[in-house]
Design a protein around this motif. Structure first.
Motif, PDB file in Angstrom:
ATOM      1  N   GLU A   1      41.729  37.351  34.941  1.00  0.00           N
ATOM      2  CA  GLU A   1      41.558  38.311  36.444  1.00  0.00           C
ATOM      3  C   GLU A   1      40.039  37.606  37.368  1.00  0.00           C
ATOM      4  OE1 GLU A   1      41.487  41.884  38.038  1.00  0.00           O
ATOM      5  OE2 GLU A   1      43.861  41.661  38.698  1.00  0.00           O
ATOM      6  N   LEU A   2      39.294  38.232  36.179  1.00  0.00           N
ATOM      7  CA  LEU A   2      37.722  37.694  36.595  1.00  0.00           C
ATOM      8  C   LEU A   2      37.800  36.340  36.732  1.00  0.00           C
ATOM      9  CD1 LEU A   2      35.820  39.768  34.013  1.00  0.00           C
ATOM     10  CD2 LEU A   2      36.050  39.963  37.045  1.00  0.00           C
ATOM     11  N   SER A   3      38.318  35.534  35.480  1.00  0.00           N
ATOM     12  CA  SER A   3      38.128  34.160  35.525  1.00  0.00           C
ATOM     13  C   SER A   3      38.661  33.541  37.390  1.00  0.00           C
ATOM     14  CB  SER A   3      38.506  33.376  34.610  1.00  0.00           C
ATOM     15  OG  SER A   3      40.108  33.628  34.356  1.00  0.00           O
ATOM     16  N   THR A   4      40.077  33.909  37.632  1.00  0.00           N
ATOM     17  CA  THR A   4      40.976  33.801  38.960  1.00  0.00           C
ATOM     18  C   THR A   4      39.622  33.791  40.145  1.00  0.00           C
ATOM     19  OG1 THR A   4      42.553  33.687  37.505  1.00  0.00           O
ATOM     20  CG2 THR A   4      42.422  33.824  40.474  1.00  0.00           C
ATOM     21  N   HIS A   5      39.130  34.977  39.755  1.00  0.00           N
ATOM     22  CA  HIS A   5      37.922  35.177  41.086  1.00  0.00           C
ATOM     23  C   HIS A   5      36.508  34.261  41.422  1.00  0.00           C
ATOM     24  CE1 HIS A   5      39.851  39.375  41.495  1.00  0.00           C
ATOM     25  NE2 HIS A   5      40.483  38.501  41.789  1.00  0.00           N
TER      26      HIS A   5
END
Length: 215
Positions: A209-213
């Motif tokens: 999720e962090l990498s997507t953001h």
């Protein structure tokens, strides 16, 4: 007081009534603990044997009643309160059943704990699976890792798969009834593997999720 709370309180009262009624009929020393082979390995006084569990139920009742009131995310708990209340009732019924079983054992009516315990734990795990599938993010109930508590999305994903895994674990534990020499393995192995997997899974989903953001 909610219906589930009333039932739980009734179970607490019933346990004390049973203890009082059976007190004079119990031996001075009661079997209070059984090893993994199903043999008694510890004894306690009559008071300990008859009233440890009722007092434990009192403590659990107070804790379970307090959780929805003190959780900062109490409004989320209310969204799955029915499942939480049902869990309390089921848990208390299973504890009462184990209490009655121990009393019967001390009366001379002996049934292997390797039948009773895995069945009860398995049923509880299966229902916890249902509870997890419906649990909303909170600080006390569910799979609470740093990553599920930090992200609503990670919480939902982890609890969705966690619910399914807990149901499977519950069924595996019940199967342990048919392999009584290995009942402890049937309880611990799937439980620990599932717990470890869900911690790793929640971390992985959070990092994803962090990498997507960041993209």
């Amino acid at each position: 007081m909610r219906k589930g709370e009333k039932i739980a309180l009734a179970i607490v009262i019933v346990s004390f009534v049973i203890g009082v009624c059976c007190y004079s009929q119990m031996p001075e020393k009661m079997a209070t603990h059984w090893n993994s082979k199903g043999n008694v390995d510890d004894y306690g006084t009559r008071f300990e044997g008859l009233f440890f569990l009722p007092f434990l139920l009192v403590g659990l009742f107070l804790v379970f009643m307090a959780i929805p009131k003190v959780d900062p995310l109490k409004y989320n708990i209310e969204q799955f309160r029915k499942y939480y209340d049902n869990f309390i009732v089921l848990f208390f019924i299973l504890l009462l059943f184990c209490y009655l079983w121990s009393i019967l054992w001390n009366f001379g009516i002996e049934t292997s704990p390797n039948i009773i315990i895995p069945t009860g734990i398995g049923l509880l795990f299966f229902y916890v699976g249902i509870l997890l599938e419906n649990a909303k993010r909170n600080w006390f109930i569910g799979i609470r890792t740093p990553w599920t508590l930090s992200s609503e999305n990670v919480w939902n994903k982890t609890h969705k798969i966690g619910g399914k895994l807990f149901k499977i674990v519950g069924l595996i534990i019940i199967l342990g009834v048919f392999f009584q020499k290995y009942v402890l393995f049937f309880i611990l192995a799937p439980s620990l593997l599932t717990a470890g997997y869900l911690v790793v899974y929640s971390y992985y989903e959070y990092q994803k999720e962090l990498s997507t953001h960041q993209e």
